[in-house]
Motif scaffolding. Structure first.
Motif: not given
Length: 414
Positions: A247-254, A258-264, A380-382
Motif C-alpha cells: 500500500t505504501g508505494a502505490p499511495f506515495i506515487i499516486s 501525484e505521478l501517473s498510473a503508468a509510473l505506478n 492509518y499512519l500514511y
C-alpha cells in the motif's frame, strides 16, 4: 519409499504448483475486478478483500493437524479439485440475481482453500528433497509463486478488459479456464509419490486436534525456541515491510507525489521482477551464504527505507523521490526474497518430519496475522501523517534494524 532426492517427484510437485498457482491468482484477481465493478465502492471492495485474510489465521492449526496426519498428495489433489469446483460455481453464480452475494461467499471460500495450500506444500518439500537442497527447492517454488503473481493479474486484466462484465459468457469463460487449470494441476499431482511420515494414525476428533495443537505449542516453546523466535521475527518483518510494498508505494506515487498510473505500474513491475531475481540469487547461493549473516540483509533493507525517508526530509523533487522509491523497492524485493527463502529453509531443516505440518501452519498463521495488521496500521499512519512521511519511514527503518539485531542472536542457532 522414494528418496528425498527424487527429482521426478519434485518436478511433478512444481509443475502442479505452477498450474495451480496460476489458476488461483487468475481466479482471485478476476473476482477482485468483478467485485469492484459490481460495487463501484473502494471502501466496500476493501472490506470484502480484507475478509479474505481472516480464514488462514484461524484455520492454520487445523491445516497443520491434517498435513501431519493425512496423505499430503491426496490433500493437494483434493484442494485443486475443490478449487476447480469453486471456479465452476462462480461461472454459474453469474446467472444468479444476487451476483455480489455469491461472489463474496466465493471470495471467502477461495481464502479458506488457500489457507490449506501453503502449509501442505511447505511441509511436503522437505520430504522430497535432501536437507542440504532445501534452499534451492524453496527458491524454485518462490520463483513459481512470483511468476504467477506477475502473469496472473496481467492475463486477468487483459481478459476482463476484453469481455467486460456485460459479456456474461466472457466472464464465465475466464472462470471455466481457471477450472481447467485446477483439473490439470490435480492430474499432475496424482503422479507424485510422497513418503509417508511415521505417525500414529487415529480417528480424527477434536480431542486429537487439541492434543496435536498442544504438542506443536510445546515443541516450539520448549524444544525449538529458536525456531519460534525465527517465526516471530519473520512475522515482525512482514508487519514492517509488507505494507510499504502493498500500500505504501502505490499511495506515495499516486497521492503524495501525484505521478501517473503508468509510473505506478512501472514501479510495481520493477519490484515484481526484483522478487524473481531474489529467488534466483537465493537458489544460487544455496549453502554458501551462512544463515547467521541473514540479519545483514535486514539492515540493507532498513537502509533502503531510511534513504527514502531522507528524500522526503530533504524535500527532493517528485521524480527524484520516485527514482529513490523504485530503487528502495527493488532492493527490498531482492533481499526480502533471499532472506525469506533462507529462513524458511532453515526452519524446515530444524523440524522433524512428523512436526512439519504443524510448524508450517504456525509459520503461515503468524505471517497471515502480521500482514493485514501491518496494512491497517501503516494505512492509518500514511493517511494521518501524510506531511510527516519521513518520520514514519525513518521510524520503520529503525525498527527493521532492531529486528535484524534480534535475528543476529537467533539465526546462529538454526
Amino acid at each position: 519409499m522414494m528418496s528425498k532426492r527424487s527429482n521426478r517427484n519434485f518436478l511433478f510437485l512444481i509443475i502442479g504448483q505452477a498450474v495451480s498457482l496460476f489458476g488461483t491468482v487468475l481466479l482471485r484477481f478476476t473476482v477482485s475486478l468483478l467485485i469492484l465493478d459490481l460495487t463501484g465502492s473502494a471502501a466496500l471492495f476493501g472490506m470484502i478483500t480484507a475478509i479474505g485474510y481472516l480464514p488462514p489465521v484461524f484455520l492454520s492449526p487445523v491445516v497443520g493437524f491434517l498435513a501431519d496426519r493425512k496423505n499430503k498428495k491426496n490433500l493437494m489433489v483434493g484442494l485443486d479439485g475443490m478449487y476447480g469446483l469453486l471456479a465452476v460455481c462462480l461461472a454459474l453464480a453469474m446467472r444468479l440475481p444476487h451476483t455480489l452475494a455469491g461472489i463474496t461467499v466465493a471470495m471467502v471460500a477461495l481464502s479458506i482453500l488457500s489457507s490449506f495450500e501453503t502449509p501442505i506444500v511447505q511441509s511436503t518439500i522437505p520430504l522430497l528433497q535432501a536437507k542440504d537442497n532445501l534452499v534451492k527447492a524453496n527458491a524454485i517454488v518462490s520463483q513459481i509463486n512470483m511468476s504467477a503473481q506477475l502473469a496472473g493479474p496481467l492475463l486477468a486484466g487483459v481478459c476482463y478488459g476484453i469481455v467486460t462484465r456485460s459479456d456474461l459468457m466472457g466472464v464465465q469463460s475466464i472462470f471455466l479456464g481457471c477450472a481447467i487449470c485446477f483439473c490439470l494441476a490435480a492430474f499432475v499431482e496424482l503422479w507424485i509419490e510422497i513418503p509417508i511420515v511415521s505417525i500414529r494414525r487415529k480417528t480424527l476428533s477434536m480431542r486429537l486436534l487439541r492434543q496435536d495443537y498442544r504438542e506443536g505449542i510445546r515443541f516450539l516453546t520448549k524444544e525449538r525456541t529458536y525456531v519460534l523466535g525465527a517465526i516471530l521475527l519473520n512475522a515482525a518483518f512482514v508487519l514492517l515491510i509488507q505494507p510499504f510494498i502493498t500500500t505504501g508505494a502505490p499511495f506515495i506515487i499516486s497521492v503524495v507525489l501525484e505521478l501517473s498510473a503508468a509510473l505506478n505500474g512501472c514501479a510495481q513491475a520493477f519490484m515484481g521482477a526484483a522478487g524473481l531475481i531474489g529467488g534466483i540469487i537465493a537458489g544460487s547461493l544455496s549453502s554458501r551464504f551462512p544463515l547467521s549473516q541473514t540479519y545483514r540483509l535486514f539492515w540493507i533493507m532498513g537502509a533502503a527505507i531510511a534513504l527514502l525517508g531522507m528524500a522526503f526530509l530533504l524535500r527532493a523533487t517528485a521524480y527524484v523521490t520516485y527514482m529513490i522509491l523504485v530503487l528502495a523497492g527493488v532492493v527490498i524485493f531482492v533481499f526480502a526474497s533471499i532472506a525469506g527463502i533462507l529462513i524458511l529453509s532453515a526452519i524446515q531443516q530444524n523440524v522433524p518430519d512428523h512436526m512439519l505440518g504443524r510448524t508450517m501452519s504456525f509459520y503461515t498463521a503468524a505471517v497471515n496475522a502480521a500482514f493485514p495488521t501491518g496494512i491497517w496500521l501503516y494505512g492509518y499512519l500514511y493517511d494521518k501523517l501524510i506531511n510527516y512521511l519521513f518520520a514514519v519511514l525513518l521510524a520503520t527503518a529503525v525498527l527493521i534494524f532492531a529486528v535484524g539485531k534480534m535475528g543476529k542472536q537467533i539465526y546462529k542457532h538454526l
